[in-house]
Design a protein around this motif. Structure first.
Motif, PDB file in Angstrom:
ATOM      1  N   ALA A   1      21.239  -4.184 -32.173  1.00  0.00           N
ATOM      2  CA  ALA A   1      22.445  -3.941 -32.971  1.00  0.00           C
ATOM      3  C   ALA A   1      22.420  -2.553 -33.598  1.00  0.00           C
ATOM      4  N   SER A   2      21.220  -2.086 -33.980  1.00  0.00           N
ATOM      5  CA  SER A   2      21.100  -0.755 -34.589  1.00  0.00           C
ATOM      6  C   SER A   2      21.518   0.355 -33.635  1.00  0.00           C
TER       7      SER A   2
ATOM      8  N   LYS B   1      25.746  -0.136 -32.515  1.00  0.00           N
ATOM      9  CA  LYS B   1      26.782   0.170 -33.508  1.00  0.00           C
ATOM     10  C   LYS B   1      27.207   1.631 -33.484  1.00  0.00           C
ATOM     11  N   GLU B   2      26.401   2.514 -32.903  1.00  0.00           N
ATOM     12  CA  GLU B   2      26.738   3.940 -32.884  1.00  0.00           C
ATOM     13  C   GLU B   2      27.766   4.234 -31.809  1.00  0.00           C
TER      14      GLU B   2
ATOM     15  N   TYR C   1      35.937   1.502 -37.417  1.00  0.00           N
ATOM     16  CA  TYR C   1      35.393   2.603 -38.215  1.00  0.00           C
ATOM     17  C   TYR C   1      36.505   3.349 -38.948  1.00  0.00           C
TER      18      TYR C   1
ATOM     19  N   GLU D   1      27.738  -2.112 -46.949  1.00  0.00           N
ATOM     20  CA  GLU D   1      27.568  -1.204 -45.823  1.00  0.00           C
ATOM     21  C   GLU D   1      28.159   0.162 -46.141  1.00  0.00           C
TER      22      GLU D   1
ATOM     23  N   TYR E   1      28.563   5.503 -37.277  1.00  0.00           N
ATOM     24  CA  TYR E   1      27.998   4.164 -37.299  1.00  0.00           C
ATOM     25  C   TYR E   1      27.864   3.681 -38.737  1.00  0.00           C
TER      26      TYR E   1
ATOM     27  N   CYS F   1      23.350  -0.567 -42.586  1.00  0.00           N
ATOM     28  CA  CYS F   1      23.264  -1.898 -43.196  1.00  0.00           C
ATOM     29  C   CYS F   1      23.229  -1.796 -44.718  1.00  0.00           C
TER      30      CYS F   1
END
Length: 191
Positions: free
Chosen positions: A8-9, A12-13, A21, A95, A134, A137
């Motif tokens: 997921a890290s 998300k970018e 976004y 976030e 992105y 968290c």
């Protein structure tokens, strides 16, 4: 020691601003702008009502340069190195949103007119080409309890701007006078 980033890290970018976004960026009234130039790094706060940054298209955002302390550290850095990073905060949300990109400084009157506040225009705006966007968290914001009023600092326990300036200037600046006049000075020069 750290391990690999989770899927997921990485997923998300994005290299552009999609609808999700865009919604987050347009909800933010505050960001930190990081730049780097020949004299070093700068990280400056930027704030306005919601919609501080406007999304022109999926690769372009506009950040008006509002009146500040006239040091021009960020602008000077952008002239030498267009790369920058933005960290958007949204009150009440854990976030944050990060944007990495490249900026040019614009003094286009038509563009600046879009950012009029209280009858005043910014002198310039940063036109930013997005390279990466992105979300980060919520752990840091949650650990800091940033939005918890019970955790807010008591201003009376901290040095005032006047005191800091008096100490830095060997008392050339009168701390009490500076602090007494500060609220009016900010009000009169907010935009």
């Amino acid at each position: 020691m750290f391990g690999a980033p989770g899927e997921a890290s990485l997923l998300k970018e994005r290299d552009h601003i999609d609808a999700s976004y865009r919604a987050l960026i347009e909800a933010s009234p505050f960001l930190a702008l990081a730049t780097c130039g020949p004299h070093g790094m700068d990280c400056s706060p930027r704030g306005d009502p919601r919609g501080l940054v406007r999304v022109r298209d999926e690769k372009t955002i506009i950040l008006p340069d509002r009146r500040g302390n006239n040091r021009l550290d960020s602008l000077r850095n952008v002239v030498h190195n267009p790369q920058l990073a933005l960290l958007f905060l949204i009150p009440g949300l854990g976030e944050t949103v990060r944007v990495n990109g490249r900026a040019v400084i614009s003094a286009d009157p038509a563009l600046l007119a879009e950012y009029e506040m209280d009858g005043k225009l910014p002198k310039v705006a940063l036109v930013i080409t997005v390279d990466a966007v992105y979300f980060q968290c919520s752990r840091a914001v949650l650990r800091a309890e940033l939005w918890n009023p019970a955790r807010h600092a008591d201003p009376s326990t901290l040095p005032t701007p006047g005191r800091i300036l008096a100490e830095a200037s060997a008392s050339r600046i009168d701390a009490a006078r500076y602090d007494r006049e500060l609220a009016g000075r900010i009000k009169d020069s907010l935009y």
